[in-house]
Design a protein around this motif. Structure first.
Motif, PDB file in Angstrom:
ATOM      1  N   VAL A  64       0.840  -1.203   0.000  1.00 31.33           N
ATOM      2  CA  VAL A  64       0.000   0.000   0.000  1.00 31.33           C
ATOM      3  C   VAL A  64       0.870   1.246   0.000  1.00 31.33           C
ATOM      4  N   THR A  65       0.498   2.211  -0.849  1.00 32.49           N
ATOM      5  CA  THR A  65       1.199   3.491  -0.850  1.00 32.49           C
ATOM      6  C   THR A  65       0.341   4.619  -0.290  1.00 32.49           C
ATOM      7  N   ASP A  66      -1.006   4.471  -0.334  1.00 27.89           N
ATOM      8  CA  ASP A  66      -1.873   5.514   0.215  1.00 27.89           C
ATOM      9  C   ASP A  66      -3.276   4.957   0.430  1.00 27.89           C
ATOM     10  N   VAL A  67      -3.871   5.284   1.573  1.00 30.43           N
ATOM     11  CA  VAL A  67      -5.243   4.891   1.896  1.00 30.43           C
ATOM     12  C   VAL A  67      -5.995   6.144   2.321  1.00 30.43           C
ATOM     13  N   ARG A  68      -7.205   6.285   1.797  1.00 29.22           N
ATOM     14  CA  ARG A  68      -8.024   7.423   2.182  1.00 29.22           C
ATOM     15  C   ARG A  68      -9.472   6.971   2.349  1.00 29.22           C
ATOM     16  N   PHE A  69     -10.088   7.386   3.440  1.00 31.03           N
ATOM     17  CA  PHE A  69     -11.509   7.160   3.700  1.00 31.03           C
ATOM     18  C   PHE A  69     -12.213   8.508   3.738  1.00 31.03           C
ATOM     19  N   SER A  70     -13.447   8.508   3.268  1.00 31.74           N
ATOM     20  CA  SER A  70     -14.269   9.712   3.386  1.00 31.74           C
ATOM     21  C   SER A  70     -14.766   9.829   4.813  1.00 31.74           C
ATOM     22  N   PRO A  71     -15.216  11.015   5.204  1.00 35.98           N
ATOM     23  CA  PRO A  71     -15.930  11.092   6.478  1.00 35.98           C
ATOM     24  C   PRO A  71     -17.155  10.176   6.402  1.00 35.98           C
ATOM     25  N   PRO A  72     -17.482   9.485   7.482  1.00 41.06           N
ATOM     26  CA  PRO A  72     -18.627   8.575   7.430  1.00 41.06           C
ATOM     27  C   PRO A  72     -19.953   9.330   7.345  1.00 41.06           C
ATOM     28  N   VAL A  73     -20.885   8.721   6.648  1.00 44.81           N
ATOM     29  CA  VAL A  73     -22.260   9.210   6.588  1.00 44.81           C
ATOM     30  C   VAL A  73     -23.049   8.375   7.588  1.00 44.81           C
ATOM     31  N   ILE A  74     -23.729   9.033   8.491  1.00 46.18           N
ATOM     32  CA  ILE A  74     -24.417   8.345   9.587  1.00 46.18           C
ATOM     33  C   ILE A  74     -25.891   8.154   9.230  1.00 46.18           C
ATOM     34  N   GLY A  75     -26.340   6.921   9.364  1.00 48.43           N
ATOM     35  CA  GLY A  75     -27.742   6.596   9.111  1.00 48.43           C
ATOM     36  C   GLY A  75     -28.471   6.350  10.420  1.00 48.43           C
ATOM     37  N   GLN A  76     -29.506   5.564  10.347  1.00 54.33           N
ATOM     38  CA  GLN A  76     -30.317   5.260  11.516  1.00 54.33           C
ATOM     39  C   GLN A  76     -29.898   3.935  12.145  1.00 54.33           C
ATOM     40  N   ASP A  77     -30.247   3.782  13.413  1.00 50.61           N
ATOM     41  CA  ASP A  77     -30.122   2.502  14.114  1.00 50.61           C
ATOM     42  C   ASP A  77     -28.711   1.922  14.115  1.00 50.61           C
ATOM     43  N   GLY A  78     -27.697   2.770  14.275  1.00 45.33           N
ATOM     44  CA  GLY A  78     -26.323   2.295  14.411  1.00 45.33           C
ATOM     45  C   GLY A  78     -25.617   1.981  13.113  1.00 45.33           C
ATOM     46  N   VAL A  79     -26.131   2.499  11.984  1.00 47.13           N
ATOM     47  CA  VAL A  79     -25.539   2.217  10.678  1.00 47.13           C
ATOM     48  C   VAL A  79     -24.770   3.431  10.170  1.00 47.13           C
ATOM     49  N   ALA A  80     -23.629   3.176   9.536  1.00 45.86           N
ATOM     50  CA  ALA A  80     -22.833   4.222   8.896  1.00 45.86           C
ATOM     51  C   ALA A  80     -22.253   3.666   7.608  1.00 45.86           C
ATOM     52  N   VAL A  81     -21.874   4.566   6.710  1.00 45.91           N
ATOM     53  CA  VAL A  81     -21.234   4.177   5.456  1.00 45.91           C
ATOM     54  C   VAL A  81     -20.095   5.147   5.183  1.00 45.91           C
ATOM     55  N   ALA A  82     -19.018   4.634   4.591  1.00 44.59           N
ATOM     56  CA  ALA A  82     -17.895   5.481   4.199  1.00 44.59           C
ATOM     57  C   ALA A  82     -17.311   4.949   2.900  1.00 44.59           C
ATOM     58  N   GLU A  83     -16.793   5.871   2.121  1.00 43.65           N
ATOM     59  CA  GLU A  83     -16.127   5.515   0.877  1.00 43.65           C
ATOM     60  C   GLU A  83     -14.624   5.402   1.161  1.00 43.65           C
ATOM     61  N   PHE A  84     -13.933   4.570   0.392  1.00 39.42           N
ATOM     62  CA  PHE A  84     -12.484   4.443   0.555  1.00 39.42           C
ATOM     63  C   PHE A  84     -11.804   4.327  -0.800  1.00 39.42           C
ATOM     64  N   ARG A  85     -10.512   4.698  -0.808  1.00 35.39           N
ATOM     65  CA  ARG A  85      -9.658   4.576  -1.986  1.00 35.39           C
ATOM     66  C   ARG A  85      -8.272   4.167  -1.524  1.00 35.39           C
ATOM     67  N   VAL A  86      -7.725   3.142  -2.160  1.00 41.70           N
ATOM     68  CA  VAL A  86      -6.412   2.618  -1.793  1.00 41.70           C
ATOM     69  C   VAL A  86      -5.534   2.585  -3.038  1.00 41.70           C
ATOM     70  N   LEU A  87      -4.377   3.218  -2.960  1.00 42.76           N
ATOM     71  CA  LEU A  87      -3.360   3.090  -3.997  1.00 42.76           C
ATOM     72  C   LEU A  87      -2.377   2.043  -3.514  1.00 42.76           C
ATOM     73  N   ALA A  88      -2.091   1.072  -4.367  1.00 45.96           N
ATOM     74  CA  ALA A  88      -1.230  -0.028  -3.951  1.00 45.96           C
ATOM     75  C   ALA A  88      -0.469  -0.571  -5.154  1.00 45.96           C
ATOM     76  N   GLU A  89       0.420  -1.467  -4.851  1.00 43.20           N
ATOM     77  CA  GLU A  89       1.036  -2.308  -5.865  1.00 43.20           C
ATOM     78  C   GLU A  89       0.628  -3.726  -5.534  1.00 43.20           C
ATOM     79  N   GLU A  90       0.041  -4.402  -6.510  1.00 41.73           N
ATOM     80  CA  GLU A  90      -0.362  -5.791  -6.326  1.00 41.73           C
ATOM     81  C   GLU A  90       0.486  -6.636  -7.258  1.00 41.73           C
ATOM     82  N   ASP A  91       1.273  -7.502  -6.653  1.00 43.70           N
ATOM     83  CA  ASP A  91       2.207  -8.330  -7.411  1.00 43.70           C
ATOM     84  C   ASP A  91       3.104  -7.460  -8.291  1.00 43.70           C
ATOM     85  N   GLY A  92       3.504  -6.295  -7.770  1.00 43.60           N
ATOM     86  CA  GLY A  92       4.439  -5.405  -8.438  1.00 43.60           C
ATOM     87  C   GLY A  92       3.834  -4.411  -9.398  1.00 43.60           C
TER      88      GLY A  92
END
Length: 134
Positions: A64-92
């Protein structure tokens, strides 16, 4: 712990721990009997032991070279969602993984159920649009 606090902790720890492949730190976010679905049609990973096995498998061959998550969006009844983006090298080769995670938290702030939707592309790219990554 309220959902917002739990969700902000969840994305903060995931952002750092994914970059470092720190499985132990990630497992501390989950209830012992959690259910994690890494893709909608895959069999779920039930409990911390299966989740740990899946995470170790996922991180093998990934630098992994960089990981980023968005601020979470809060829903009802203990639920949340967040977007993510990962820059990596996989098998080079450079790759980008982008997706979102849906999380259901219990009253103590632990994830009891999670579901990921994600996609990978060759090369390093940013997701289109700026709505969530601010």
């Amino acid at each position: 712990m309220d959902t917002r606090e739990a969700a902000e902790r969840f994305v903060r720890v995931w952002e750092r721990a994914w970059a470092e492949h720190d499985v132990d730190a990630l497992l501390e976010l989950y209830a012992e009997d959690c259910v994690h679905r890494s893709m909608p049609f895959r069999a779920p990973h039930r409990g911390r032991a299966e989740l740990a096995e899946y995470l170790r498998w996922s991180f093998a061959g990934e630098r992994v070279t960089d990981v980023r998550f968005s601020p979470p969006v809060i829903g009802q009844d203990g639920v949340a969602v967040a977007e993510f983006r990962v820059l990596a090298e996989e098998d080079g080769a450079p790759a980008t993984l982008a997706g979102c995670v849906f999380v259901l938290f219990d009253a103590s702030g632990l994830a009891v159920e999670t579901r990921d939707y994600w996609h990978t592309v060759a090369g390093h790219r940013e997701p289109d649009g700026t709505r969530f990554f601010v």
